[in-house]
Design a protein around this motif. Structure first.
Motif, PDB file in Angstrom:
ATOM      1  N   GLN A   8       0.813  -1.213   0.000  1.00 28.03           N
ATOM      2  CA  GLN A   8       0.000   0.000   0.000  1.00 28.03           C
ATOM      3  C   GLN A   8       0.848   1.265   0.000  1.00 28.03           C
ATOM      4  OE1 GLN A   8      -3.198  -0.144   2.929  1.00 28.03           O
ATOM      5  NE2 GLN A   8      -3.096  -2.376   2.861  1.00 28.03           N
ATOM      6  N   ASP A   9       2.155   1.106   0.062  1.00 27.93           N
ATOM      7  CA  ASP A   9       3.076   2.243   0.106  1.00 27.93           C
ATOM      8  C   ASP A   9       3.786   2.350  -1.246  1.00 27.93           C
ATOM      9  OD1 ASP A   9       5.220   4.011   0.573  1.00 27.93           O
ATOM     10  OD2 ASP A   9       5.308   3.436   2.683  1.00 27.93           O
ATOM     11  N   ASP A  10       3.549   3.425  -1.947  1.00 21.03           N
ATOM     12  CA  ASP A  10       4.099   3.605  -3.293  1.00 21.03           C
ATOM     13  C   ASP A  10       5.621   3.672  -3.338  1.00 21.03           C
ATOM     14  OD1 ASP A  10       1.556   3.620  -4.333  1.00 21.03           O
ATOM     15  OD2 ASP A  10       1.390   5.811  -4.332  1.00 21.03           O
ATOM     16  N   ARG A  11       6.257   3.792  -2.205  1.00 22.46           N
ATOM     17  CA  ARG A  11       7.726   3.847  -2.187  1.00 22.46           C
ATOM     18  C   ARG A  11       8.363   2.483  -2.338  1.00 22.46           C
ATOM     19  NH1 ARG A  11       8.544   6.685   3.396  1.00 22.46           N
ATOM     20  NH2 ARG A  11       6.901   5.167   3.828  1.00 22.46           N
ATOM     21  N   TYR A  12       7.579   1.403  -2.171  1.00 19.93           N
ATOM     22  CA  TYR A  12       8.136   0.046  -2.159  1.00 19.93           C
ATOM     23  C   TYR A  12       7.433  -0.872  -3.148  1.00 19.93           C
ATOM     24  CZ  TYR A  12       9.986   1.863   2.176  1.00 19.93           C
ATOM     25  OH  TYR A  12      10.605   2.641   3.093  1.00 19.93           O
ATOM     26  N   GLU A  13       8.202  -1.791  -3.696  1.00 23.96           N
ATOM     27  CA  GLU A  13       7.666  -2.873  -4.523  1.00 23.96           C
ATOM     28  C   GLU A  13       8.215  -4.180  -3.962  1.00 23.96           C
ATOM     29  OE1 GLU A  13       7.889  -4.674  -9.044  1.00 23.96           O
ATOM     30  OE2 GLU A  13       9.114  -2.949  -8.523  1.00 23.96           O
ATOM     31  N   VAL A  14       7.350  -4.993  -3.389  1.00 19.67           N
ATOM     32  CA  VAL A  14       7.773  -6.291  -2.863  1.00 19.67           C
ATOM     33  C   VAL A  14       7.879  -7.248  -4.050  1.00 19.67           C
ATOM     34  CG1 VAL A  14       7.269  -8.176  -1.284  1.00 19.67           C
ATOM     35  CG2 VAL A  14       6.660  -5.833  -0.649  1.00 19.67           C
ATOM     36  N   CYS A  15       9.090  -7.777  -4.265  1.00 21.61           N
ATOM     37  CA  CYS A  15       9.362  -8.585  -5.459  1.00 21.61           C
ATOM     38  C   CYS A  15       9.474 -10.072  -5.181  1.00 21.61           C
ATOM     39  CB  CYS A  15      10.651  -8.101  -6.111  1.00 21.61           C
ATOM     40  SG  CYS A  15      10.564  -6.377  -6.627  1.00 21.61           S
ATOM     41  N   GLY A  16       9.644 -10.465  -3.933  1.00 18.80           N
ATOM     42  CA  GLY A  16       9.777 -11.882  -3.638  1.00 18.80           C
ATOM     43  C   GLY A  16      10.067 -12.135  -2.172  1.00 18.80           C
ATOM     44  N   LEU A  17      10.239 -13.421  -1.872  1.00 19.72           N
ATOM     45  CA  LEU A  17      10.509 -13.885  -0.517  1.00 19.72           C
ATOM     46  C   LEU A  17      11.734 -14.782  -0.533  1.00 19.72           C
ATOM     47  CD1 LEU A  17       6.888 -15.137   0.218  1.00 19.72           C
ATOM     48  CD2 LEU A  17       7.809 -12.908   0.830  1.00 19.72           C
ATOM     49  N   ALA A  18      12.442 -14.832   0.577  1.00 19.01           N
ATOM     50  CA  ALA A  18      13.564 -15.759   0.730  1.00 19.01           C
ATOM     51  C   ALA A  18      13.466 -16.412   2.103  1.00 19.01           C
ATOM     52  CB  ALA A  18      14.891 -15.026   0.588  1.00 19.01           C
ATOM     53  N   VAL A  19      13.734 -17.710   2.124  1.00 18.52           N
ATOM     54  CA  VAL A  19      13.650 -18.500   3.364  1.00 18.52           C
ATOM     55  C   VAL A  19      14.789 -19.513   3.371  1.00 18.52           C
ATOM     56  CG1 VAL A  19      11.148 -18.255   3.609  1.00 18.52           C
ATOM     57  CG2 VAL A  19      12.060 -20.149   2.301  1.00 18.52           C
TER      58      VAL A  19
END
Length: 75
Positions: free
Chosen positions: A22-33
């Motif tokens: 919801q924050d235009d400053r960020y783009e979540v591109c993936g996850l790491a585990v």
């Protein structure tokens, strides 16, 4: 826009993902585990990679990482 990888794929990562999307400053591109948990699920159909593949999949200069791991069941 800052491209972000979340370290974790459980409830903490899910909550953080909802805030960041919801924050235009960020783009979540993936996850790491941890590698053994990479097939254990993802959030919102984001790619989920094992930590051994993190640098290859998401180069450090192009992405930022946010630790999204809770404290439950650590002992």
């Amino acid at each position: 826009m800052t491209r972000v990888i979340l370290i974790g794929n459980s409830i903490t990562a899910s909550i953080l993902y909802e805030y960041l999307r919801q924050d235009d400053r960020y783009e979540v591109c993936g996850l790491a585990v941890d590698d053994v948990f990479a097939a254990g699920g993802s959030i919102a159909e984001l790619p989920c990679v094992g930590l051994s593949q993190l640098r290859e999949t998401f180069p450090p200069g192009a992405y930022r990482a946010i630790i999204a791991v809770g404290y439950a069941e650590l002992n």
